[in-house]
Motif scaffolding. Structure first.
Motif, PDB file in Angstrom:
ATOM      1  N   SER A 228       0.757  -1.236   0.113  1.00 32.06           N
ATOM      2  CA  SER A 228      -0.079   0.105  -0.106  1.00 32.06           C
ATOM      3  C   SER A 228       0.868   1.176  -0.155  1.00 32.06           C
ATOM      4  O   SER A 228       2.018   1.227   0.539  1.00 32.06           O
ATOM      5  CB  SER A 228      -0.993   0.099   1.122  1.00 32.06           C
ATOM      6  OG  SER A 228      -0.201  -0.116   2.429  1.00 32.06           O
ATOM      7  N   VAL A 229       0.369   2.244  -0.797  1.00 30.17           N
ATOM      8  CA  VAL A 229       1.175   3.602  -1.034  1.00 30.17           C
ATOM      9  C   VAL A 229       0.073   4.670  -0.551  1.00 30.17           C
ATOM     10  O   VAL A 229      -1.091   4.794  -1.038  1.00 30.17           O
ATOM     11  CB  VAL A 229       1.579   3.675  -2.254  1.00 30.17           C
ATOM     12  CG1 VAL A 229       2.338   4.871  -2.520  1.00 30.17           C
ATOM     13  CG2 VAL A 229       2.520   2.507  -2.692  1.00 30.17           C
ATOM     14  N   TYR A 230       0.778   5.686   0.533  1.00 30.60           N
ATOM     15  CA  TYR A 230       0.015   6.906   0.667  1.00 30.60           C
ATOM     16  C   TYR A 230       0.414   7.827  -0.304  1.00 30.60           C
ATOM     17  O   TYR A 230       1.536   8.365  -0.183  1.00 30.60           O
ATOM     18  CB  TYR A 230       0.213   7.134   1.970  1.00 30.60           C
ATOM     19  CG  TYR A 230      -0.431   8.701   2.477  1.00 30.60           C
ATOM     20  CD1 TYR A 230      -1.632   8.821   2.157  1.00 30.60           C
ATOM     21  CD2 TYR A 230       0.201   9.351   3.485  1.00 30.60           C
ATOM     22  CE1 TYR A 230      -2.376  10.240   2.623  1.00 30.60           C
ATOM     23  CE2 TYR A 230      -0.277  10.470   3.760  1.00 30.60           C
ATOM     24  CZ  TYR A 230      -1.635  11.063   3.091  1.00 30.60           C
ATOM     25  OH  TYR A 230      -1.932  12.272   3.842  1.00 30.60           O
ATOM     26  N   ILE A 231      -0.562   8.361  -0.925  1.00 31.40           N
ATOM     27  CA  ILE A 231      -0.099   9.465  -1.799  1.00 31.40           C
ATOM     28  C   ILE A 231      -0.650  10.986  -1.370  1.00 31.40           C
ATOM     29  O   ILE A 231      -1.665  11.416  -1.307  1.00 31.40           O
ATOM     30  CB  ILE A 231      -0.872   9.430  -3.179  1.00 31.40           C
ATOM     31  CG1 ILE A 231      -0.571   8.152  -3.845  1.00 31.40           C
ATOM     32  CG2 ILE A 231      -0.641  10.721  -4.318  1.00 31.40           C
ATOM     33  CD1 ILE A 231      -1.179   7.629  -5.312  1.00 31.40           C
ATOM     34  N   ALA A 232       0.169  11.335  -0.534  1.00 31.10           N
ATOM     35  CA  ALA A 232      -0.132  12.694   0.185  1.00 31.10           C
ATOM     36  C   ALA A 232      -0.016  13.999  -0.716  1.00 31.10           C
ATOM     37  O   ALA A 232      -0.484  14.870  -0.613  1.00 31.10           O
ATOM     38  CB  ALA A 232       0.760  13.040   1.142  1.00 31.10           C
ATOM     39  N   SER A 233       0.845  13.862  -1.809  1.00 31.23           N
ATOM     40  CA  SER A 233       0.924  15.068  -2.701  1.00 31.23           C
ATOM     41  C   SER A 233      -0.428  15.164  -3.585  1.00 31.23           C
ATOM     42  O   SER A 233      -1.142  14.162  -3.764  1.00 31.23           O
ATOM     43  CB  SER A 233       2.184  14.409  -3.876  1.00 31.23           C
ATOM     44  OG  SER A 233       3.062  13.864  -3.335  1.00 31.23           O
ATOM     45  N   PRO A 234      -0.441  16.401  -3.935  1.00 26.41           N
ATOM     46  CA  PRO A 234      -1.992  16.649  -4.647  1.00 26.41           C
ATOM     47  C   PRO A 234      -1.846  16.098  -5.803  1.00 26.41           C
ATOM     48  O   PRO A 234      -0.888  16.181  -6.540  1.00 26.41           O
ATOM     49  CB  PRO A 234      -1.873  18.210  -4.756  1.00 26.41           C
ATOM     50  CG  PRO A 234      -0.942  18.743  -3.657  1.00 26.41           C
ATOM     51  CD  PRO A 234       0.091  17.567  -3.300  1.00 26.41           C
ATOM     52  N   ILE A 235      -2.787  15.256  -6.417  1.00 28.22           N
ATOM     53  CA  ILE A 235      -2.939  14.736  -7.665  1.00 28.22           C
ATOM     54  C   ILE A 235      -2.738  15.682  -8.539  1.00 28.22           C
ATOM     55  O   ILE A 235      -2.491  15.428  -9.872  1.00 28.22           O
ATOM     56  CB  ILE A 235      -4.091  13.900  -7.835  1.00 28.22           C
ATOM     57  CG1 ILE A 235      -4.177  12.838  -6.756  1.00 28.22           C
ATOM     58  CG2 ILE A 235      -4.090  13.317  -9.051  1.00 28.22           C
ATOM     59  CD1 ILE A 235      -5.440  11.930  -6.789  1.00 28.22           C
ATOM     60  N   TYR A 236      -3.159  16.938  -8.639  1.00 28.50           N
ATOM     61  CA  TYR A 236      -3.051  17.943  -9.529  1.00 28.50           C
ATOM     62  C   TYR A 236      -1.594  18.421  -9.778  1.00 28.50           C
ATOM     63  O   TYR A 236      -1.491  19.097 -11.021  1.00 28.50           O
ATOM     64  CB  TYR A 236      -4.142  19.250  -9.233  1.00 28.50           C
ATOM     65  CG  TYR A 236      -3.876  19.922  -8.230  1.00 28.50           C
ATOM     66  CD1 TYR A 236      -2.894  20.782  -7.942  1.00 28.50           C
ATOM     67  CD2 TYR A 236      -4.809  19.576  -6.765  1.00 28.50           C
ATOM     68  CE1 TYR A 236      -2.668  21.417  -6.774  1.00 28.50           C
ATOM     69  CE2 TYR A 236      -4.647  20.223  -5.779  1.00 28.50           C
ATOM     70  CZ  TYR A 236      -3.638  21.258  -5.610  1.00 28.50           C
ATOM     71  OH  TYR A 236      -3.423  22.018  -4.254  1.00 28.50           O
ATOM     72  N   TYR A 237      -0.860  18.144  -9.283  1.00 33.71           N
ATOM     73  CA  TYR A 237       0.672  18.302  -9.385  1.00 33.71           C
ATOM     74  C   TYR A 237       1.039  17.113 -10.286  1.00 33.71           C
ATOM     75  O   TYR A 237       0.531  16.030 -10.254  1.00 33.71           O
ATOM     76  CB  TYR A 237       1.585  18.355  -8.262  1.00 33.71           C
ATOM     77  CG  TYR A 237       1.547  19.748  -7.494  1.00 33.71           C
ATOM     78  CD1 TYR A 237       0.806  20.806  -8.009  1.00 33.71           C
ATOM     79  CD2 TYR A 237       1.970  19.606  -6.342  1.00 33.71           C
ATOM     80  CE1 TYR A 237       0.857  21.882  -7.189  1.00 33.71           C
ATOM     81  CE2 TYR A 237       1.679  20.700  -5.355  1.00 33.71           C
ATOM     82  CZ  TYR A 237       1.322  21.988  -5.974  1.00 33.71           C
ATOM     83  OH  TYR A 237       1.141  23.132  -5.226  1.00 33.71           O
ATOM     84  N   GLY A 238       1.831  17.543 -11.282  1.00 30.86           N
ATOM     85  CA  GLY A 238       2.335  16.474 -12.216  1.00 30.86           C
ATOM     86  C   GLY A 238       3.088  15.489 -11.492  1.00 30.86           C
ATOM     87  O   GLY A 238       2.888  14.137 -11.690  1.00 30.86           O
ATOM     88  N   TYR A 239       3.735  15.357 -10.309  1.00 32.59           N
ATOM     89  CA  TYR A 239       4.343  14.521  -9.259  1.00 32.59           C
ATOM     90  C   TYR A 239       3.422  13.750  -8.897  1.00 32.59           C
ATOM     91  O   TYR A 239       3.315  12.221  -8.671  1.00 32.59           O
ATOM     92  CB  TYR A 239       5.247  14.991  -8.421  1.00 32.59           C
ATOM     93  CG  TYR A 239       6.019  14.043  -7.386  1.00 32.59           C
ATOM     94  CD1 TYR A 239       6.633  13.103  -7.990  1.00 32.59           C
ATOM     95  CD2 TYR A 239       5.644  14.358  -5.890  1.00 32.59           C
ATOM     96  CE1 TYR A 239       7.082  12.000  -7.154  1.00 32.59           C
ATOM     97  CE2 TYR A 239       6.107  13.394  -5.194  1.00 32.59           C
ATOM     98  CZ  TYR A 239       6.889  12.306  -5.652  1.00 32.59           C
ATOM     99  OH  TYR A 239       7.326  11.580  -4.476  1.00 32.59           O
ATOM    100  N   GLY A 240       2.432  14.185  -8.469  1.00 32.15           N
ATOM    101  CA  GLY A 240       1.168  13.560  -7.830  1.00 32.15           C
ATOM    102  C   GLY A 240       0.474  12.340  -8.820  1.00 32.15           C
ATOM    103  O   GLY A 240       0.294  11.402  -8.227  1.00 32.15           O
ATOM    104  N   ILE A 241       0.207  12.832  -9.733  1.00 29.82           N
ATOM    105  CA  ILE A 241      -0.464  11.993 -10.714  1.00 29.82           C
ATOM    106  C   ILE A 241       0.344  11.111 -11.323  1.00 29.82           C
ATOM    107  O   ILE A 241       0.052   9.975 -11.668  1.00 29.82           O
ATOM    108  CB  ILE A 241      -1.332  13.039 -11.767  1.00 29.82           C
ATOM    109  CG1 ILE A 241      -2.068  12.162 -12.638  1.00 29.82           C
ATOM    110  CG2 ILE A 241      -0.211  13.580 -12.828  1.00 29.82           C
ATOM    111  CD1 ILE A 241      -3.097  12.873 -13.582  1.00 29.82           C
ATOM    112  N   ALA A 242       1.661  11.269 -11.726  1.00 38.31           N
ATOM    113  CA  ALA A 242       2.517  10.214 -12.056  1.00 38.31           C
ATOM    114  C   ALA A 242       2.738   9.135 -10.887  1.00 38.31           C
ATOM    115  O   ALA A 242       2.666   8.109 -11.292  1.00 38.31           O
ATOM    116  CB  ALA A 242       4.009  11.092 -12.401  1.00 38.31           C
TER     117      ALA A 242
END
Length: 334
Positions: A228-242
């Motif tokens: 499992s991975v927690y994506i704290a970065s905003p998805i609307y940033y390129g890094y978050g969606i990648a």
């Protein structure tokens, strides 16, 4: 070259067995090459496994794909999304936003990811320049969208009322119409901050642009060993969606929450025994300060969006062990 790179990554993901190749070619023939391809391949291997957890729902890969298919049909038939349109997003991290991103990619529409923290003047300026055909937004950003003179069609992603995408998706039992294949969807990042003029970075086509981040996350972080991975970065940033695309392509569980809160994030990591997290350095520091003990299940942190302070690296190693890995991702801009 891009297609060859895609095949290399699919091979690393284990999707190029004899049956996998057959399934891949069938998807490309029917749907084209877009972000939905990754979700379809993952669903074939991990259908009943948990794909996504947010604060309101838990979705298996099969449920995530079905919801995305429904929304693709809704965006196309009800809102005219196609290869000739532009769709803007003003959304926080939640499951319906994720499904709508996959859906939008499937329709071929150009996807514009906007920072919802921008001012009315900033949004008006962006809307005037890009002349969006559709704006998808969370209910809390309704004032921003409805007060701009530069808008055509708009729809709530979530929120009250029967016209939100979440409600429309729940009413539609199963897509009965197959959309035309499309490989032309692109992602345009307009996330230069909440002051000044937002920077624009165009990623075209969307799937091919994320091949290098996929490869880096596979090779350097070894996310394949994480559950499992927690994506704290905003998805609307390129890094978050990648990172989101990479985690789901691997068939792992992605955990997200609408807004970052150090206490809630620490609790999520402890509750789900999360093994990897993507976050900007400030988020890492806040979680360490709140309760480093909640983070002991982590094997690595993928840090992006800002420069890492050497002091933070030292603090992380001290609190969580020398075997802890910090990786700084750099998403190539067009």
């Amino acid at each position: 070259m891009a297609v060859w790179r895609l095949l290399q990554i699919l091979y690393k993901l284990g999707y190029l067995s004899f049956t996998g190749v057959f399934h891949l070619l069938r998807i490309i023939k029917q749907d084209g090459i877009n972000a939905m391809l990754l979700l379809r391949m993952a669903e074939k291997s991990h259908g009943a496994e948990i794909a996504l957890i947010d604060s309101k729902e838990t979705l298996s890969y099969r449920e995530l794909l079905l919801g995305s298919e429904k929304l693709a049909l809704i965006l196309s038939t009800d809102f005219g999304a196609s290869e000739h349109t532009k769709t803007a997003f003003l959304c926080c991290n939640h499951a319906v936003f994720v499904q709508t991103l996959f859906a939008a990619s499937r329709t071929g529409t150009a996807i514009y990811l906007l920072n919802p923290g921008m001012s009315q003047n900033q949004f008006d300026a962006i809307a005037a320049v890009h002349n969006f055909d559709l704006i998808v937004f969370d209910e809390e950003f309704e004032r921003l969208v409805t007060h701009t003179p530069h808008r055509k069609k708009i729809v709530k992603c979530t929120g009250s009322g029967k016209t939100s995408l979440k409600h429309l998706k729940e009413r539609l039992k199963r897509p009965e119409v197959r959309l035309q294949r499309s490989s032309r969807s692109k992602i345009v990042l307009l996330t230069g901050g909440t002051t000044g003029k937002p920077k624009e970075a165009e990623h075209k086509p969307s799937l091919f642009n994320f091949l290098n981040p996929f490869a880096a996350l596979l090779d350097e972080l070894d996310l394949r060993s994480c559950r499992s991975v927690y994506i704290a970065s905003p998805i609307y940033y390129g890094y978050g969606i990648a990172f989101l695309f990479s985690v789901l392509a691997l068939g792992k569980t992605a955990v997200i929450q609408e807004r970052f809160d150090a206490g809630q994030s620490c609790a999520l990591i402890r509750r789900h025994q999360i093994e990897a997290v993507s976050a900007v350095p400030l988020m890492i520091e806040k979680m360490l300060n709140h309760n480093a003990g909640d983070l002991l299940s982590l094997k690595c942190i993928a840090s992006g969006g800002a420069k890492l302070n050497p002091g933070l690296i030292e603090k992380t190693e001290l609190e969580l062990g020398m075997s802890f890995i910090i990786y700084t991702a750099r998403l190539r801009r067009a």
